[in-house]
Design a protein around this motif. Structure first.
Motif, PDB file in Angstrom:
ATOM      1  N   THR A   3      23.545  16.977-118.640  1.00 37.39           N
ATOM      2  CA  THR A   3      23.977  15.918-119.751  1.00 37.39           C
ATOM      3  C   THR A   3      23.346  14.638-119.297  1.00 37.39           C
ATOM      4  OG1 THR A   3      25.997  15.095-118.133  1.00 37.39           O
ATOM      5  CG2 THR A   3      26.535  16.726-120.159  1.00 37.39           C
ATOM      6  N   GLN A   4      22.991  14.260-117.916  1.00 37.42           N
ATOM      7  CA  GLN A   4      22.511  12.864-117.799  1.00 37.42           C
ATOM      8  C   GLN A   4      21.373  12.950-116.444  1.00 37.42           C
ATOM      9  OE1 GLN A   4      25.579  10.307-117.112  1.00 37.42           O
ATOM     10  NE2 GLN A   4      24.113   8.552-116.966  1.00 37.42           N
ATOM     11  N   ALA A   5      20.473  12.318-116.790  1.00 38.45           N
ATOM     12  CA  ALA A   5      19.480  12.138-115.718  1.00 38.45           C
ATOM     13  C   ALA A   5      19.418  10.641-115.331  1.00 38.45           C
ATOM     14  CB  ALA A   5      17.780  12.645-116.018  1.00 38.45           C
ATOM     15  N   THR A   6      19.414  10.199-113.851  1.00 39.16           N
ATOM     16  CA  THR A   6      19.562   8.896-113.666  1.00 39.16           C
ATOM     17  C   THR A   6      18.483   8.302-112.465  1.00 39.16           C
ATOM     18  OG1 THR A   6      21.928   8.782-114.158  1.00 39.16           O
ATOM     19  CG2 THR A   6      20.962   6.815-112.926  1.00 39.16           C
ATOM     20  N   LEU A  14      20.946  13.946-111.166  1.00 41.98           N
ATOM     21  CA  LEU A  14      21.208  14.806-112.474  1.00 41.98           C
ATOM     22  C   LEU A  14      22.681  14.987-112.524  1.00 41.98           C
ATOM     23  CD1 LEU A  14      18.423  17.542-112.643  1.00 41.98           C
ATOM     24  CD2 LEU A  14      18.559  15.118-113.455  1.00 41.98           C
ATOM     25  N   THR A  15      23.415  15.027-113.707  1.00 42.86           N
ATOM     26  CA  THR A  15      24.846  15.255-113.827  1.00 42.86           C
ATOM     27  C   THR A  15      24.941  16.341-114.879  1.00 42.86           C
ATOM     28  OG1 THR A  15      25.371  13.065-113.504  1.00 42.86           O
ATOM     29  CG2 THR A  15      27.043  14.049-114.142  1.00 42.86           C
ATOM     30  N   TRP A  16      25.984  17.214-114.384  1.00 40.56           N
ATOM     31  CA  TRP A  16      26.121  18.565-115.207  1.00 40.56           C
ATOM     32  C   TRP A  16      27.668  17.922-115.888  1.00 40.56           C
ATOM     33  CZ3 TRP A  16      22.660  19.080-111.613  1.00 40.56           C
ATOM     34  CH2 TRP A  16      21.725  20.031-111.766  1.00 40.56           C
ATOM     35  N   ASP A  17      28.030  18.757-117.147  1.00 45.62           N
ATOM     36  CA  ASP A  17      29.025  18.372-117.775  1.00 45.62           C
ATOM     37  C   ASP A  17      30.315  18.676-117.097  1.00 45.62           C
ATOM     38  OD1 ASP A  17      28.996  20.992-118.139  1.00 45.62           O
ATOM     39  OD2 ASP A  17      28.986  21.078-120.111  1.00 45.62           O
ATOM     40  N   THR A  21      26.984  16.796-109.570  1.00 39.71           N
ATOM     41  CA  THR A  21      25.829  15.933-109.616  1.00 39.71           C
ATOM     42  C   THR A  21      24.788  16.339-108.239  1.00 39.71           C
ATOM     43  OG1 THR A  21      26.411  14.269-107.905  1.00 39.71           O
ATOM     44  CG2 THR A  21      26.855  13.676-110.295  1.00 39.71           C
ATOM     45  N   THR A  60      12.739  11.852-119.418  1.00 40.10           N
ATOM     46  CA  THR A  60      13.199  12.055-120.772  1.00 40.10           C
ATOM     47  C   THR A  60      13.887  13.360-120.524  1.00 40.10           C
ATOM     48  OG1 THR A  60      11.105  11.151-121.871  1.00 40.10           O
ATOM     49  CG2 THR A  60      12.478  12.585-123.161  1.00 40.10           C
ATOM     50  N   LEU A  61      15.052  13.340-121.011  1.00 43.04           N
ATOM     51  CA  LEU A  61      15.824  14.605-120.982  1.00 43.04           C
ATOM     52  C   LEU A  61      16.063  15.320-122.356  1.00 43.04           C
ATOM     53  CD1 LEU A  61      17.733  16.955-119.249  1.00 43.04           C
ATOM     54  CD2 LEU A  61      19.632  15.273-119.365  1.00 43.04           C
ATOM     55  N   ARG A  80      15.886  23.556-118.022  1.00 45.42           N
ATOM     56  CA  ARG A  80      17.234  23.188-117.308  1.00 45.42           C
ATOM     57  C   ARG A  80      17.515  24.311-116.642  1.00 45.42           C
ATOM     58  NH1 ARG A  80      20.816  19.972-120.616  1.00 45.42           N
ATOM     59  NH2 ARG A  80      19.569  18.511-122.123  1.00 45.42           N
TER      60      ARG A  80
END
Ligand code: FE2
Length: 362
Positions: A3-6, A14-17, A21, A60-61, A80
């Motif tokens: 869901t997220q790349a910080t 990276l974070t998954w739903d 992380t 960019t994700l 992914r």
């Protein structure tokens, strides 16, 4: 679902739903970017060319993760699925570590002719060596050197000063106690070689003598049980340097190892146990005391029916075993009978490789 790349200072988080992380270091991301691999799997860039302070200019994700690198504008793309796979701990194969009760009436045996013509049969035979540490191939011709036909199924002979092939039978002036009719306790062969041969094969041409049963013990199982039950014993057998040596007119082989070996992950990966070729220890008195206590207990376990199986090999049987895992021995026999085995060494490496290819194509 990712869901997220910080971007952080040195890594991309990276974070998954599900809330999980995983942080990927920037140098690692550039080093392992899929576009840097040839289709043959080999890496196309030199890791040493990657600046240690490399950073993304843009992240960019979308359907995939894209990173544009600040230093040279190169764009790396990661699917992914690839990121998911690399965020998991590396799975490692755990062997089926056995007790005598698991195999007593069920020694893994496979027909030679079937292994020769059927990939599935060969796969099963090789899997037993990988997972259990040994297998028996039956119906091998009882001709001299027929053992090479078994090796041809998966790999190559490892030639030593004993020759490409060695005979195991009673000799009048034996250079090795194996060439007598005495009982041989469980041992691994040739710990005095570096590297120690990883695979051994023994082929029975005749075994009509009374006695002469083979014994097998899963050394990894015994070591794993020691780690749980007698941690101090495990520790000294895993750390004390032990020299093994073999000398003859034409050979002088020497190697320093531990009785129980472990890999960088701490997994048990080797047993070296051969009382005949063990040299004098060079340890402190305290560690000598610890070592002998542990060695006694380990040696007793190797002969314990809880761990040790015993079975008679017949003419035409060939046994393949992982010489750095399984300890083999034999019960003494009457030298008036006829007992003739031929043995040779090979590598687990080529056996595993052949098996991996067979499994890939299954
Ligand atoms: Fe041996």
């Amino acid at each position: 679902m990712l869901t997220q790349a910080t971007p952080r200072e040195t890594a991309l988080s990276l974070t998954w739903d599900d809330g999980r992380t995983h942080d990927f270091h920037y140098v690692w991301l550039r080093d392992n970017a899929p576009e840097n691999r040839h289709e043959n799997g080999q890496k196309l860039i030199d890791t040493l060319d990657i600046p240690l302070d490399i950073k993304p200019a843009q992240v960019t994700l979308g359907d995939a993760l894209q990173i544009t690198w600040a230093n040279d504008g190169h764009v790396s793309t990661y699917s992914r699925a690839w990121l998911q796979q690399h965020s998991q701990p590396t799975p490692h194969v755990t062997q089926r570590r056995w007790l005598a009760a698991h195999l007593k009436d069920n020694v893994p045996s496979f027909d030679f002719a079937a292994c020769e013509k059927d990939a599935g049969a060969l796969r099963g035979m090789l899997q037993a060596v990988r997972d259990l540490g040994f297998s028996v191939v039956t119906g091998v011709p009882t001709d001299e050197a027929a053992l090479f036909k078994v090796i041809d199924l998966f790999g190559y002979v490892r030639e030593t000063n004993y020759g490409r092939l060695f005979d195991v039978r009673v000799e009048s002036n034996p250079t090795n106690l194996a060439f007598t009719s005495r009982t041989l306790g469980g041992h691994t062969d040739n710990p005095y070689r570096r590297p120690t041969p990883t695979l051994q094969l023994l082929h029975v041409l005749a075994n009509s003598a009374a006695g002469g049963e083979s014994t097998m013990v899963d050394g990894f199982r015994v070591a794993a049980d020691f780690r749980a039950q007698y941690p101090d014993d495990f520790e000294i057998l895993n750390t004390a340097p032990v020299r093994f040596r073999f000398q003859s007119d034409h050979a002088d082989l020497s190697n320093v190892v531990t009785i129980i070996g472990t890999d960088p992950l701490g997994e048990i990966n080797a047993i070296h146990f051969n009382n005949r070729s063990m040299q004098a220890l060079n340890l402190s008195v305290i560690d000598t005391e610890r070592f002998y206590r542990a060695y006694h207990r380990f040696g007793a376990a190797l002969e314990d029916p809880h761990y040790r199986i015993m079975f008679k090999l017949n003419a035409g049987d060939a046994m393949l075993f992982d010489n750095t895992r399984v300890l083999h021995g034999r019960i003494g026999y009457r030298s008036t009978g006829n007992r003739h085995l031929q043995g040779c060494y090979a590598d687990m490496d080529s056996l595993r490789s052949k098996l991996a290819v067979l499994e890939r194509n299954a």
